[in-house]
Design a protein around this motif. Structure first.
Motif, PDB file in Angstrom:
ATOM      1  N   CYS A  23       5.379 -13.042  -7.082  1.00  8.74           N
ATOM      2  CA  CYS A  23       4.896 -11.652  -6.992  1.00  8.74           C
ATOM      3  C   CYS A  23       3.948 -11.426  -5.812  1.00  8.74           C
ATOM      4  CB  CYS A  23       4.235 -11.247  -8.299  1.00  8.74           C
ATOM      5  SG  CYS A  23       3.838  -9.485  -8.366  1.00  8.74           S
ATOM      6  N   PRO A  24       2.869 -12.205  -5.671  1.00  5.89           N
ATOM      7  CA  PRO A  24       1.981 -11.974  -4.524  1.00  5.89           C
ATOM      8  C   PRO A  24       2.663 -12.223  -3.176  1.00  5.89           C
ATOM      9  CG  PRO A  24       1.329 -13.955  -5.724  1.00  5.89           C
ATOM     10  CD  PRO A  24       2.338 -13.262  -6.554  1.00  5.89           C
ATOM     11  N   ILE A  25       3.610 -13.156  -3.129  1.00  6.91           N
ATOM     12  CA  ILE A  25       4.317 -13.423  -1.878  1.00  6.91           C
ATOM     13  C   ILE A  25       5.180 -12.225  -1.499  1.00  6.91           C
ATOM     14  CG2 ILE A  25       6.042 -14.875  -0.744  1.00  6.91           C
ATOM     15  CD1 ILE A  25       5.090 -17.195  -2.475  1.00  6.91           C
ATOM     16  N   VAL A  26       5.889 -11.664  -2.481  1.00  5.53           N
ATOM     17  CA  VAL A  26       6.743 -10.500  -2.239  1.00  5.53           C
ATOM     18  C   VAL A  26       5.892  -9.305  -1.783  1.00  5.53           C
ATOM     19  CG1 VAL A  26       8.258  -8.793  -3.314  1.00  5.53           C
ATOM     20  CG2 VAL A  26       8.578 -11.227  -3.800  1.00  5.53           C
ATOM     21  N   LEU A  27       4.761  -9.089  -2.458  1.00  9.59           N
ATOM     22  CA  LEU A  27       3.875  -7.985  -2.079  1.00  9.59           C
ATOM     23  C   LEU A  27       3.331  -8.173  -0.663  1.00  9.59           C
ATOM     24  CD1 LEU A  27       1.898  -7.420  -5.406  1.00  9.59           C
ATOM     25  CD2 LEU A  27       3.624  -5.925  -4.393  1.00  9.59           C
ATOM     26  N   PHE A  28       2.969  -9.406  -0.327  1.00  6.63           N
ATOM     27  CA  PHE A  28       2.443  -9.712   1.002  1.00  6.63           C
ATOM     28  C   PHE A  28       3.501  -9.447   2.073  1.00  6.63           C
ATOM     29  CE2 PHE A  28       1.920 -12.918   4.418  1.00  6.63           C
ATOM     30  CZ  PHE A  28       0.711 -12.480   4.939  1.00  6.63           C
ATOM     31  N   VAL A  29       4.717  -9.902   1.818  1.00  5.74           N
ATOM     32  CA  VAL A  29       5.817  -9.692   2.777  1.00  5.74           C
ATOM     33  C   VAL A  29       6.109  -8.201   2.918  1.00  5.74           C
ATOM     34  CG1 VAL A  29       8.276 -10.066   3.188  1.00  5.74           C
ATOM     35  CG2 VAL A  29       6.850 -11.955   2.397  1.00  5.74           C
ATOM     36  N   PHE A  30       6.105  -7.467   1.794  1.00  8.59           N
ATOM     37  CA  PHE A  30       6.374  -6.031   1.861  1.00  8.59           C
ATOM     38  C   PHE A  30       5.287  -5.306   2.647  1.00  8.59           C
ATOM     39  CE2 PHE A  30       6.122  -1.657   0.252  1.00  8.59           C
ATOM     40  CZ  PHE A  30       7.399  -1.232   0.581  1.00  8.59           C
ATOM     41  N   LEU A  31       4.038  -5.716   2.466  1.00 11.96           N
ATOM     42  CA  LEU A  31       2.942  -5.092   3.202  1.00 11.96           C
ATOM     43  C   LEU A  31       3.120  -5.293   4.706  1.00 11.96           C
ATOM     44  CD1 LEU A  31       0.201  -3.651   3.232  1.00 11.96           C
ATOM     45  CD2 LEU A  31      -0.906  -5.882   2.988  1.00 11.96           C
ATOM     46  N   LEU A  32       3.478  -6.508   5.099  1.00 12.02           N
ATOM     47  CA  LEU A  32       3.720  -6.770   6.519  1.00 12.02           C
ATOM     48  C   LEU A  32       4.875  -5.910   7.034  1.00 12.02           C
ATOM     49  CD1 LEU A  32       3.347 -10.660   6.836  1.00 12.02           C
ATOM     50  CD2 LEU A  32       1.642  -8.892   7.260  1.00 12.02           C
ATOM     51  N   CYS A  33       5.938  -5.822   6.253  1.00 10.70           N
ATOM     52  CA  CYS A  33       7.100  -5.009   6.654  1.00 10.70           C
ATOM     53  C   CYS A  33       6.743  -3.522   6.716  1.00 10.70           C
ATOM     54  CB  CYS A  33       8.257  -5.226   5.678  1.00 10.70           C
ATOM     55  SG  CYS A  33       8.995  -6.878   5.767  1.00 10.70           S
ATOM     56  N   LEU A  34       5.858  -3.077   5.815  1.00 12.05           N
ATOM     57  CA  LEU A  34       5.446  -1.675   5.813  1.00 12.05           C
ATOM     58  C   LEU A  34       4.647  -1.347   7.077  1.00 12.05           C
ATOM     59  CD1 LEU A  34       5.515   0.940   4.199  1.00 12.05           C
ATOM     60  CD2 LEU A  34       3.392   0.244   3.076  1.00 12.05           C
ATOM     61  N   ILE A  35       3.794  -2.267   7.502  1.00 13.10           N
ATOM     62  CA  ILE A  35       3.038  -2.060   8.742  1.00 13.10           C
ATOM     63  C   ILE A  35       3.991  -2.008   9.932  1.00 13.10           C
ATOM     64  CG2 ILE A  35       1.319  -3.073  10.297  1.00 13.10           C
ATOM     65  CD1 ILE A  35      -0.047  -4.242   7.798  1.00 13.10           C
ATOM     66  N   ILE A  36       4.983  -2.915   9.933  1.00 15.40           N
ATOM     67  CA  ILE A  36       6.004  -2.887  10.993  1.00 15.40           C
ATOM     68  C   ILE A  36       6.761  -1.563  10.962  1.00 15.40           C
ATOM     69  CG2 ILE A  36       8.156  -3.951  11.789  1.00 15.40           C
ATOM     70  CD1 ILE A  36       7.071  -6.627  10.675  1.00 15.40           C
ATOM     71  N   GLY A  37       7.092  -1.099   9.751  1.00 14.50           N
ATOM     72  CA  GLY A  37       7.799   0.180   9.600  1.00 14.50           C
ATOM     73  C   GLY A  37       6.972   1.351  10.087  1.00 14.50           C
ATOM     74  N   ALA A  38       5.657   1.325   9.804  1.00 13.91           N
ATOM     75  CA  ALA A  38       4.769   2.399  10.255  1.00 13.91           C
ATOM     76  C   ALA A  38       4.686   2.426  11.777  1.00 13.91           C
ATOM     77  CB  ALA A  38       3.379   2.207   9.654  1.00 13.91           C
ATOM     78  N   LYS A  39       4.600   1.250  12.373  1.00 19.39           N
ATOM     79  CA  LYS A  39       4.534   1.172  13.835  1.00 19.39           C
ATOM     80  C   LYS A  39       5.836   1.694  14.460  1.00 19.39           C
ATOM     81  CE  LYS A  39       5.099  -1.604  17.798  1.00 19.39           C
ATOM     82  NZ  LYS A  39       6.252  -2.312  18.362  1.00 19.39           N
ATOM     83  N   THR A  40       6.980   1.323  13.873  1.00 22.10           N
ATOM     84  CA  THR A  40       8.266   1.794  14.367  1.00 22.10           C
ATOM     85  C   THR A  40       8.366   3.314  14.248  1.00 22.10           C
ATOM     86  OG1 THR A  40       9.280  -0.281  13.656  1.00 22.10           O
ATOM     87  CG2 THR A  40      10.763   1.553  14.126  1.00 22.10           C
ATOM     88  N   THR A  41       7.885   3.855  13.134  1.00 25.44           N
ATOM     89  CA  THR A  41       7.910   5.299  12.903  1.00 25.44           C
ATOM     90  C   THR A  41       7.077   6.037  13.934  1.00 25.44           C
ATOM     91  OG1 THR A  41       8.228   4.982  10.530  1.00 25.44           O
ATOM     92  CG2 THR A  41       7.382   7.115  11.234  1.00 25.44           C
ATOM     93  N   ILE A  42       5.883   5.534  14.208  1.00 26.31           N
ATOM     94  CA  ILE A  42       4.999   6.178  15.181  1.00 26.31           C
ATOM     95  C   ILE A  42       5.665   6.234  16.551  1.00 26.31           C
ATOM     96  CG2 ILE A  42       2.839   5.873  16.467  1.00 26.31           C
ATOM     97  CD1 ILE A  42       1.622   4.819  13.836  1.00 26.31           C
TER      98      ILE A  42
END
Length: 503
Positions: A12-31
Motif C-alpha cells: 500500500c505505501p509503495i503504491v501510494l508513493f509511486v502514484f504520488l510521483l506519477c501525479l507530480i509528473i502528470g502535473a508537470k506535463t499538464t502545465i
C-alpha cells in the motif's frame, strides 16, 4: 498476521508513493501542454502565493489532465509491480527505482535551477551593481498642473493578433480597434509599424505588473508564509505608485478577479495604492450579487469596465490628480472567457473571438473616456502584460519562428517622443516612460532598469546590444524562457538587500 495482510501493509505505501510521483509528473506535463515551458520562478511563485479566485474551469482542466497524464506511467508500473514472479521483492524495488528515475528525469530542469540558484546566491551581482538606477536617487520634476493617469493592462495582449501585413502572425486582424489606437497615437515599436515591445522573463501577470510599475524583474515571491495584511511585498522597491503617491496622487487598482491571487493586494498596499477594487468589493457594494461568479475568474470584463466607470466618476470628483490601473482578464489562457452576450462568432477559434471582444470593449471604454470632463487632463496607457500562454490550436496558427511582441499605446500625452519606431525595449522601460507621459521630467532619463522612451537616451537593450542584453538577463535570445537560476538580477543576496528589505 496473515500473508495477505502483510503484503497489503507492504504494498500500500509503495503504491501510494509511486502514484504520488506519477501525479507530480502528470502535473508537470499538464502545465507544459497548457501553458508552455514555465520558468521555475513562476512555479515557485504560484506555490508560495494565494490562489484565491483562480478560474474554476482552469482548475478542473488542470486537475483532470494531471490525473490523466499520471496514469500513463502509473498503469505500466503497476502491471510490473503486481506481476507474479518468484522475485517479488526485486520487482518492488525495481518499480520504485523506475518511478524515482522518471520523476528526476521529468523535473530535472527545476531541480537543477533551484540547486544553482542556491549556489549562486552569494555571488556579486553585476547587473544590479552596474546597471540598476535607484529611483529614489533620481530627481523628478512634475508639471505644476498634474495630469491624471489611466493605465489599462490587457491580459495576454500581444501584437501577434495583428494581420501579417501589419507585422502580426495571422491572416486576419483579430484586434482591429487596438491596432487603430496604436496607429493613431504613440506606439513604441521594434519596427516601423506598431509591433510593440520585446517580452521578458516576467511572463505571468503579477511579475509583469511589478516589471511595468517598478522597472525590475520579479524573482522572489513576496513572502513564503502565505497571505497576511501585515506583510509587505518588495518593500525596498521605489515603484511608480510610490512616486505618484509622494506627488499627491490618489490611486486605485481595478480588476474583475480576486485581488488576493498571487499576492497582488500586498504589492499594491505596500506601494501606496489607496483603493483596490475587485470581485469581492463589487459584491460587497452590491454592484453584482453576493454570490456572482462568471465561471471564469469572477467578473467578466464587460461588467468590470462598468465598475471602472463608476469608480472613475467618483475619484474624478476629488481635487487631487488620480491614477486608475485597470486589469482585464477575459483573454487569459488556456481558452479565454467566451460569452455569447458579448463575443461575436467571427472566427473558428473561440479564443480569437475573445480577443476580438476585448479589443472592442477597450475601444468602447476609450470612447466613453473622451466624453468625460477629466479626459482633457488625462493620459491613457494601454499595454499587454505578457504573451499568451495558450498552447492550443490558436497558437498552432502562428509560425514557429515568429517573434512575438507585447502591445503598447500611449494616448493623449502632452509629450512627443524623440524616436518612436525601430526601438529595442522591454516592459522595464515602461516604468519611466509612463511617468514621462504625464509630463514628468526624469533627470538622467533612467529609473531602475528602465529608460524613458520619450527621450533620446538609448534603452539598456539598445545600449548593450541584443546579444549582450539577453546574456546579462540570462538567456540566448528574446523568446527563450529564462530559468530561475540563470536570471542575473535575481540569484544573489544583492536582490534581497535592495528589494526585500524596508526602505
Amino acid at each position: 498476521m496473515t500473508d495477505k495482510t502483510k503484503n497489503f501493509l507492504i504494498n500500500c505505501p509503495i503504491v501510494l508513493f509511486v502514484f504520488l510521483l506519477c501525479l507530480i509528473i502528470g502535473a508537470k506535463t499538464t502545465i507544459i501542454r497548457t501553458f508552455g515551458t514555465v520558468a521555475t520562478g513562476a512555479i515557485a511563485a504560484a506555490m508560495q502565493s494565494p490562489v484565491a479566485g483562480t478560474a474554476p474551469k482552469t482548475v478542473y482542466l488542470l486537475v483532470a489532465a494531471s490525473f490523466f497524464y499520471a496514469l500513463i506511467p502509473f498503469v505500466p508500473l503497476m502491471i510490473i509491480f503486481f506481476w507474479k514472479t518468484k522475485h517479488d521483492k526485486a520487482v518492488r524495488i525495481l518499480t520504485v527505482f523506475i518511478s524515482i528515475l522518471l520523476f528526476v528525469w521529468s523535473l530535472y530542469p527545476c531541480i537543477k535551477d533551484v540547486c544553482l540558484m542556491v549556489c549562486n546566491y552569494d555571488r556579486p551581482n553585476e547587473l544590479l551593481r552596474n546597471y540598476y538606477v535607484p529611483p529614489e536617487n533620481v530627481k523628478l520634476s512634475f508639471p505644476e498642473k498634474k495630469r491624471n493617469l489611466i493605465f489599462i493592462i490587457a491580459e495576454s495582449m500581444e501584437t501577434t493578433f495583428f494581420p501579417k501585413n501589419y507585422g502580426g502572425a495571422l491572416n486576419d486582424n483579430i484586434i482591429p480597434e487596438l491596432y487603430d489606437l496604436a496607429r493613431d497615437n504613440v506606439c513604441f515599436s521594434v519596427d516601423g509599424n506598431c509591433l510593440g515591445m520585446k517580452p521578458t522573463r516576467d511572463h505571468w501577470t503579477s511579475a509583469a505588473i511589478v516589471a511595468q510599475t517598478s522597472g525590475i524583474p520579479f524573482i522572489v515571491p513576496p513572502d513564503k508564509r502565505g497571505s497576511s495584511p501585515k506583510r509587505k511585498s518588495l518593500p525596498g522597491v521605489t515603484s511608480m505608485f510610490d512616486i505618484l503617491h509622494d506627488n499627491g496622487y490618489k490611486q486605485m487598482f481595478i480588476c474583475g478577479s480576486d485581488i488576493r491571487f498571487a499576492n497582488r493586494d500586498i504589492y499594491l498596499k505596500t506601494h501606496n495604492v489607496d483603493f483596490v477594487y475587485d470581485l469581492n468589493t463589487a459584491r460587497e457594494e452590491r454592484f453584482i450579487s453576493v454570490d456572482y461568479h462568471d465561471g471564469w475568474w469572477g467578473m467578466e470584463d464587460k461588467k468590470m469596465f462598468e465598475y471602472a466607470k463608476k469608480k472613475l466618476t467618483d475619484i474624478s470628483n476629488s481635487s487631487s490628480p488620480f491614477v486608475c490601473v485597470i486589469l482585464t482578464v477575459d483573454t487569459h489562457s488556456p481558452e479565454g472567457n467566451y460569452r455569447e452576450d458579448c463575443c461575436k462568432h467571427q472566427f473558428n477559434e473561440n479564443y480569437l473571438n475573445v480577443y476580438a471582444c476585448t479589443s472592442r470593449q477597450i475601444s468602447a471604454f476609450m470612447e466613453w473616456l473622451k466624453t468625460r470632463p477629466f479626459y482633457a487632463n488625462t493620459t491613457v496607457v494601454i499595454t499587454g502584460d505578457h504573451p499568451t500562454m495558450c498552447q492550443g490550436s490558436v497558437m498552432r496558427l502562428v509560425p514557429k519562428r515568429y517573434e512575438r511582441h507585447i502591445y503598447n499605446c500611449f494616448i493623449n500625452s502632452p509629450v512627443k517622443p524623440k524616436k518612436e519606431k525601430n526601438r529595442n525595449f522591454t516592459m522595464y522601460d515602461l516604468f519611466p516612460t509612463v511617468l514621462s507621459s504625464l509630463g514628468c521630467r526624469i533627470h538622467g532619463k533612467r529609473l531602475a532598469f528602465g529608460t524613458d522612451m520619450f527621450s533620446d537616451r538609448p534603452t539598456l537593450y539598445e545600449e548593450l546590444g541584443e546579444e549582450l542584453f539577453w546574456k546579462k538577463f540570462g538567456t540566448e535570445k528574446p523568446n527563450d524562457i529564462i530559468p530561475w537560476n540563470k536570471f542575473s538580477a535575481g540569484n544573489s543576496r544583492d536582490y534581497d538587500r535592495l528589494f526585500l528589505r524596508n526602505r
